[in-house]
Design a protein around this motif. Structure first.
Motif, PDB file in Angstrom:
ATOM      1  N   LEU A  11      40.817  51.469  32.037  1.00  0.00           N
ATOM      2  CA  LEU A  11      40.764  50.248  31.240  1.00  0.00           C
ATOM      3  C   LEU A  11      42.007  49.394  31.494  1.00  0.00           C
ATOM      4  CD1 LEU A  11      39.084  48.756  29.174  1.00  0.00           C
ATOM      5  CD2 LEU A  11      40.293  49.968  27.376  1.00  0.00           C
ATOM      6  N   LEU A  12      43.142  50.042  31.697  1.00  0.00           N
ATOM      7  CA  LEU A  12      44.366  49.317  31.991  1.00  0.00           C
ATOM      8  C   LEU A  12      44.267  48.594  33.330  1.00  0.00           C
ATOM      9  CD1 LEU A  12      47.248  48.580  31.210  1.00  0.00           C
ATOM     10  CD2 LEU A  12      47.999  50.701  32.297  1.00  0.00           C
ATOM     11  N   ASP A  13      43.701  49.247  34.337  1.00  0.00           N
ATOM     12  CA  ASP A  13      43.516  48.609  35.644  1.00  0.00           C
ATOM     13  C   ASP A  13      42.629  47.372  35.527  1.00  0.00           C
ATOM     14  OD1 ASP A  13      45.063  50.524  36.889  1.00  0.00           O
ATOM     15  OD2 ASP A  13      43.347  51.739  37.517  1.00  0.00           O
ATOM     16  N   LYS A  14      41.569  47.483  34.751  1.00  0.00           N
ATOM     17  CA  LYS A  14      40.663  46.348  34.563  1.00  0.00           C
ATOM     18  C   LYS A  14      41.356  45.218  33.810  1.00  0.00           C
ATOM     19  CE  LYS A  14      36.543  49.222  34.664  1.00  0.00           C
ATOM     20  NZ  LYS A  14      35.434  49.776  33.890  1.00  0.00           N
ATOM     21  N   ALA A  15      42.193  45.563  32.837  1.00  0.00           N
ATOM     22  CA  ALA A  15      42.917  44.549  32.078  1.00  0.00           C
ATOM     23  C   ALA A  15      43.934  43.830  32.968  1.00  0.00           C
ATOM     24  CB  ALA A  15      43.613  45.179  30.880  1.00  0.00           C
ATOM     25  N   ILE A  16      44.600  44.570  33.843  1.00  0.00           N
ATOM     26  CA  ILE A  16      45.552  43.961  34.776  1.00  0.00           C
ATOM     27  C   ILE A  16      44.824  42.996  35.693  1.00  0.00           C
ATOM     28  CG2 ILE A  16      47.057  44.437  36.739  1.00  0.00           C
ATOM     29  CD1 ILE A  16      47.813  47.077  35.311  1.00  0.00           C
ATOM     30  N   PHE A  17      43.706  43.418  36.231  1.00  0.00           N
ATOM     31  CA  PHE A  17      42.933  42.562  37.121  1.00  0.00           C
ATOM     32  C   PHE A  17      42.466  41.300  36.401  1.00  0.00           C
ATOM     33  CE2 PHE A  17      38.869  41.254  38.996  1.00  0.00           C
ATOM     34  CZ  PHE A  17      39.295  40.997  40.282  1.00  0.00           C
ATOM     35  N   ALA A  18      41.988  41.442  35.172  1.00  0.00           N
ATOM     36  CA  ALA A  18      41.526  40.283  34.406  1.00  0.00           C
ATOM     37  C   ALA A  18      42.675  39.329  34.109  1.00  0.00           C
ATOM     38  CB  ALA A  18      40.868  40.742  33.108  1.00  0.00           C
ATOM     39  N   SER A  19      43.850  39.866  33.808  1.00  0.00           N
ATOM     40  CA  SER A  19      45.009  39.043  33.516  1.00  0.00           C
ATOM     41  C   SER A  19      45.453  38.257  34.746  1.00  0.00           C
ATOM     42  CB  SER A  19      46.153  39.925  33.022  1.00  0.00           C
ATOM     43  OG  SER A  19      47.327  39.186  32.850  1.00  0.00           O
ATOM     44  N   VAL A  20      45.518  38.907  35.894  1.00  0.00           N
ATOM     45  CA  VAL A  20      45.913  38.228  37.128  1.00  0.00           C
ATOM     46  C   VAL A  20      44.885  37.167  37.498  1.00  0.00           C
ATOM     47  CG1 VAL A  20      46.280  38.554  39.601  1.00  0.00           C
ATOM     48  CG2 VAL A  20      47.312  40.144  37.974  1.00  0.00           C
ATOM     49  N   ALA A  21      43.617  37.469  37.347  1.00  0.00           N
ATOM     50  CA  ALA A  21      42.571  36.494  37.655  1.00  0.00           C
ATOM     51  C   ALA A  21      42.662  35.286  36.727  1.00  0.00           C
ATOM     52  CB  ALA A  21      41.199  37.147  37.545  1.00  0.00           C
ATOM     53  N   ALA A  22      42.951  35.511  35.446  1.00  0.00           N
ATOM     54  CA  ALA A  22      43.081  34.403  34.500  1.00  0.00           C
ATOM     55  C   ALA A  22      44.291  33.532  34.842  1.00  0.00           C
ATOM     56  CB  ALA A  22      43.200  34.941  33.078  1.00  0.00           C
ATOM     57  N   MET A  23      45.403  34.147  35.230  1.00  0.00           N
ATOM     58  CA  MET A  23      46.588  33.373  35.597  1.00  0.00           C
ATOM     59  C   MET A  23      46.325  32.526  36.842  1.00  0.00           C
ATOM     60  SD  MET A  23      49.917  35.730  34.817  1.00  0.00           S
ATOM     61  CE  MET A  23      49.335  37.223  35.586  1.00  0.00           C
ATOM     62  N   LEU A  24      45.650  33.101  37.831  1.00  0.00           N
ATOM     63  CA  LEU A  24      45.325  32.349  39.039  1.00  0.00           C
ATOM     64  C   LEU A  24      44.384  31.188  38.727  1.00  0.00           C
ATOM     65  CD1 LEU A  24      44.847  35.212  41.653  1.00  0.00           C
ATOM     66  CD2 LEU A  24      46.676  33.515  41.584  1.00  0.00           C
TER      67      LEU A  24
END
Length: 53
Positions: A11-24
């Motif tokens: 779940l942490l990996d998915k949250a990191i990916f979602a956060s980076v995608a949102a910032m981009l």
């Protein structure tokens, strides 16, 4: 983190990916807004400097 399939990520990996995608996405959105409004500001600056001269 990057070598695992999506189903095996935590779940942490998915949250990191979602956060980076949102910032981009936000950076692209803001850049597009700045590019869209730049000519209007340039024209306003030109007319203001013409009035001063």
């Amino acid at each position: 983190m990057f070598g695992k399939p999506l189903s095996q990520r935590s779940l942490l990996d998915k949250a990191i990916f979602a956060s980076v995608a949102a910032m981009l996405a936000m950076n692209v959105f803001v850049l597009a807004q700045q590019l869209h409004t730049t000519p209007a500001f340039a024209q306003a600056d030109q007319s203001a400097s013409a009035q001063l001269a």
